[in-house]
Design an enzyme around this catalytic site. Structure first.
Site, short mmCIF file in Angstrom:
data_model
loop_
_atom_site.label_atom_id
_atom_site.label_comp_id
_atom_site.label_asym_id
_atom_site.label_seq_id
_atom_site.Cartn_x
_atom_site.Cartn_y
_atom_site.Cartn_z
N GLU A 1 5.88 -3.21 0.52
CA GLU A 1 5.20 -2.85 -0.91
C GLU A 1 4.93 -1.80 -1.31
O GLU A 1 3.73 -1.35 -1.27
CB GLU A 1 4.70 -4.73 -1.54
CG GLU A 1 5.46 -5.61 -0.41
CD GLU A 1 6.82 -6.23 -2.48
OE1 GLU A 1 6.63 -5.07 -3.42
OE2 GLU A 1 8.09 -6.91 -1.94
N ALA B 1 2.85 6.47 3.59
CA ALA B 1 2.32 6.90 4.59
C ALA B 1 1.61 5.49 5.90
O ALA B 1 1.79 5.61 7.00
CB ALA B 1 1.10 7.44 4.39
N GLY C 1 0.91 -1.51 -0.09
CA GLY C 1 -0.50 0.32 0.14
C GLY C 1 0.84 1.22 -0.28
O GLY C 1 2.05 1.35 -0.12
N CYS D 1 0.98 0.43 -9.12
CA CYS D 1 2.04 -0.03 -8.29
C CYS D 1 3.45 0.74 -8.80
O CYS D 1 4.28 1.74 -9.31
CB CYS D 1 2.64 0.08 -6.72
SG CYS D 1 3.01 -1.89 -7.48
N GLY E 1 2.90 2.59 5.54
CA GLY E 1 3.68 2.02 5.65
C GLY E 1 4.28 2.11 7.28
O GLY E 1 4.64 0.81 7.40
P1 NAD Z 1 -5.43 1.20 0.77
O1 NAD Z 1 -5.90 2.31 0.91
O2 NAD Z 1 -6.04 -0.52 0.12
O3 NAD Z 1 -4.53 0.60 1.72
C1 NAD Z 1 -3.88 -0.30 2.21
C2 NAD Z 1 -4.37 -1.38 2.97
O4 NAD Z 1 -3.92 -0.89 4.57
C3 NAD Z 1 -5.65 -1.35 3.62
O5 NAD Z 1 -5.72 -3.26 3.48
C4 NAD Z 1 -5.60 -0.83 4.59
O6 NAD Z 1 -7.29 -1.19 4.95
C5 NAD Z 1 -5.06 -0.33 4.93
N1 NAD Z 1 -5.46 1.03 6.09
C6 NAD Z 1 -5.57 2.14 5.54
N2 NAD Z 1 -5.89 3.17 6.38
C7 NAD Z 1 -4.51 2.44 7.86
C8 NAD Z 1 -4.12 2.60 9.24
N3 NAD Z 1 -4.62 3.88 8.98
N4 NAD Z 1 -4.30 1.82 9.55
C9 NAD Z 1 -3.60 0.58 9.17
N5 NAD Z 1 -4.17 -0.19 8.51
C10 NAD Z 1 -4.48 0.97 7.28
O7 NAD Z 1 -4.61 1.08 -0.94
P2 NAD Z 1 -3.78 2.49 -0.81
O8 NAD Z 1 -2.54 2.52 -0.06
O9 NAD Z 1 -5.10 3.87 -1.55
O10 NAD Z 1 -2.85 1.55 -2.10
C11 NAD Z 1 -2.14 2.39 -3.08
C12 NAD Z 1 0.03 2.59 -2.78
O11 NAD Z 1 -0.01 1.36 -2.57
C13 NAD Z 1 -0.25 3.11 -4.14
O12 NAD Z 1 0.41 3.99 -3.64
C14 NAD Z 1 1.03 2.33 -4.45
O13 NAD Z 1 1.98 2.03 -5.45
C15 NAD Z 1 0.60 1.13 -3.45
N6 NAD Z 1 1.46 -0.23 -4.32
C16 NAD Z 1 2.76 -0.24 -4.21
C17 NAD Z 1 2.37 -1.71 -5.16
C18 NAD Z 1 3.94 -2.78 -4.54
O14 NAD Z 1 4.11 -3.80 -5.05
N7 NAD Z 1 4.69 -2.86 -4.50
C19 NAD Z 1 1.25 -2.42 -5.20
C20 NAD Z 1 0.13 -2.34 -5.22
C21 NAD Z 1 -0.16 -0.85 -4.67
#
Ligand code: NAD
Length: 473
Positions: free
Chosen positions: A224, A205, A202, A258, A207
């Site tokens: 990731e 932030a 994800g 991503c 992360g």
């Molecule tokens: P998202 O909003 O679904 O969040 C990811 C996960 O984090 C979800 O399961 C969500 O429930 C959880 N989450 C959200 N807020 C939280 C909190 N405050 N505390 C704990 N957990 C929480 O997805 P996203 O972050 O919008 O995904 C898009 C991002 O992910 C982009 O930056 C993209 O580049 C990155 N991404 C990376 C990869 C990779 O393989 N490196 C793949 C796909 C996406």
């Protein structure tokens, strides 16, 4: 394609008791059942069966959440996970075998082996953009390595979350593999527990939130993450091919990938020609009206639609060379190239994660390398050039999670290439054997025979012993 209503937010798993959930899985792990190689293979085969038998359910859910064309959803989500399962089943016997390592002559006799131990109970947190692939590909390695696992799909891709919540228990051992639906509250409750590994995909932030929570228990993490993945198009590039491959990698899944090319740095001498080729590629792929194309996806929800629109409308974002249209009710944003973009504009500060591609002319490879190195280390870096010297310079003088030369996205596919970020784009890597390794502990084992037990190593350390020890060890 028809407009798809904004999907609902995934329901929370009712009465989630994260501590009890974990305790149950720990009890399963303690029985040794998940260590059994036949259990691991059986689970992987069952997961493979689920992908085949429930293909329509999963493709339908991906269509509702992201407007994904069936063939793209099949290739980038289901077939991807299936390939990970296949390569794992093919090699698992070899991967689990204790690995023999040499022992220096002075330390013999003795036999060294590295054993791959399961870690225990792991937590896998997925995002919404490839909600099947990014949740299940890590699971393949977690199972292969003999772990119990909890999956937390993204609440944002609500239909996929609900579909997986319904299907997985029908195929996988519910005493060892569980799925928890929900959003921040549920994820926070899960993260309070002591896991043996947390695998998060994800944004950076969250992360940081994940890593901070894991640090309380000294739990290792794989992160990731994302960021802005640059593309450099050299004057020596095959422009026609570059334009097609960049357009495909950028506009797949409506730019919500991503490792999508986030922006293009193009040698000034070929910039106009490149933009023209790019526009032609988009017309060839999606026709004159991409909104009507069955092959072009949708933005996940209104929040992300607004976020991307604000980047495009922001000061210094530049003007569309083509595209620029949008229809919020349909969550449609046209494939768009921006020219005249100011590097200081917001669209050049944040990951775009949408079908908007700023194109910035540069003076050549030196300027491109400086531009890239002035920013966070990206997840992916693309270089289009026929000049080997240019390619070698980019490889040698930049740092990124991965590089794809003369193509986009494809470096993610071979299971032999570890996939992951560096610096701000993440830590740890997976795919193929790397996923198995991520969820394994490399346990060093040294076996010594007892028939020889020279007194030299024991106290009292007489002068003579010391002399010998200094000489031989
Ligand atoms: P998202 O909003 O679904 O969040 C990811 C996960 O984090 C979800 O399961 C969500 O429930 C959880 N989450 C959200 N807020 C939280 C909190 N405050 N505390 C704990 N957990 C929480 O997805 P996203 O972050 O919008 O995904 C898009 C991002 O992910 C982009 O930056 C993209 O580049 C990155 N991404 C990376 C990869 C990779 O393989 N490196 C793949 C796909 C996406």
């Amino acid at each position: 394609m028809t407009a798809t209503a904004t999907p609902p937010v995934a329901p929370a798993t009712p009465d989630l008791d994260a501590a009890a959930l974990l305790a149950g899985l720990r009890a399963t792990f303690a029985t040794g059942r998940t260590r059994d190689l036949s259990w691991r293979k059986e689970q992987l085969r069952a997961l493979r069966r689920m992908l085949a038998e429930c293909e329509e359910d999963l493709l339908g859910a991906l269509r509702i959440d992201l407007g994904k064309p069936a063939i793209e959803a099949f290739l980038t989500e289901l077939a991807f996970v299936r390939a990970e399962i296949d390569v794992t089943l093919k090699h698992l016997d070899r991967w689990v075998r204790p690995e023999r390592v040499g022992i220096p002559v002075k330390q013999r006799p003795g036999r060294g082996r590295i054993h791959r131990d399961p870690l225990g109970v792991v937590l896998i947190i997925g995002p919404w953009n490839y909600p099947v692939q990014l949740l299940l590909a890590p699971l393949v390695g977690a199972i292969a390595a003999g772990n119990c696992a909890v999956l937390k799909p993204s609440e944002v891709s609500a239909t996929v979350s609900a579909t997986l919540a319904r299907l997985l228990p029908q195929y996988l051992d519910p005493a060892a593999i569980r799925l928890v639906e929900g959003a921040v509250d549920e994820t926070t409750a899960l993260l309070e527990q002591r896991w043996d590994h947390v695998f998060y995909t994800g944004n950076g932030a969250i992360g940081r939130v994940v890593m901070a929570a894991a640090a309380k228990h000294l739990t290792p993490v794989t992160l990731e993450l994302g960021g802005k993945s640059p593309t450099y198009v050299d004057a020596s590039a095959n422009l026609g091919v570059a334009a097609k491959r960049i357009a495909w990698g950028k506009f797949l899944n409506s730019g919500q990938t991503c490792i999508a090319p986030d922006y293009v740095l193009v040698d000034r001498s070929v910039a106009d020609a490149f933009v023209e080729e790019l526009g032609a590629a988009v017309r060839e792929f999606y026709g004159d009206d991409p909104q009507a194309s069955p092959d072009f996806g949708r933005i996940i929800n209104g929040r992300h639609f607004g976020r991307i629109a604000a980047l495009v409308d922001g000061e210094g974002a530049g003007t569309p060379a083509f595209g620029g249209g949008r229809d919020e009710a349909d969550r449609y944003m046209a494939p768009t190239a921006l020219v005249g973009t100011d590097p200081a504009a917001r669209v050049m500060q944040e990951e775009i994660f949408g079908p908007i591609l700023p194109i910035l002319p540069v003076g050549g490879v030196d300027e491109a390398i400086t531009f890239i190195n002035d920013r966070d280390k990206p997840l992916a870096l693309y270089v289009f050039a026929e000049s080997k010297r240019v390619v070698e310079r980019v490889l040698a003088e930049t740092s990124s999670g991965g590089v794809c030369v003369n193509a986009t996205l494809y470096h993610l596919v071979p299971p032999t290439l570890p996939f992951g970020g560096v610096g701000e784009s993440g830590q740890g890597a997976y795919h193929g054997r790397s996923t198995f390794e991520t969820f394994s502990h490399r346990k060093s084992v040294l076996r010594k025979p007892t028939r020889l037990d020279p007194p030299i190593a024991y106290p009292p350390y007489t002068e003579q012993k010391q002399k010998l020890l200094r000489r031989f060890l």
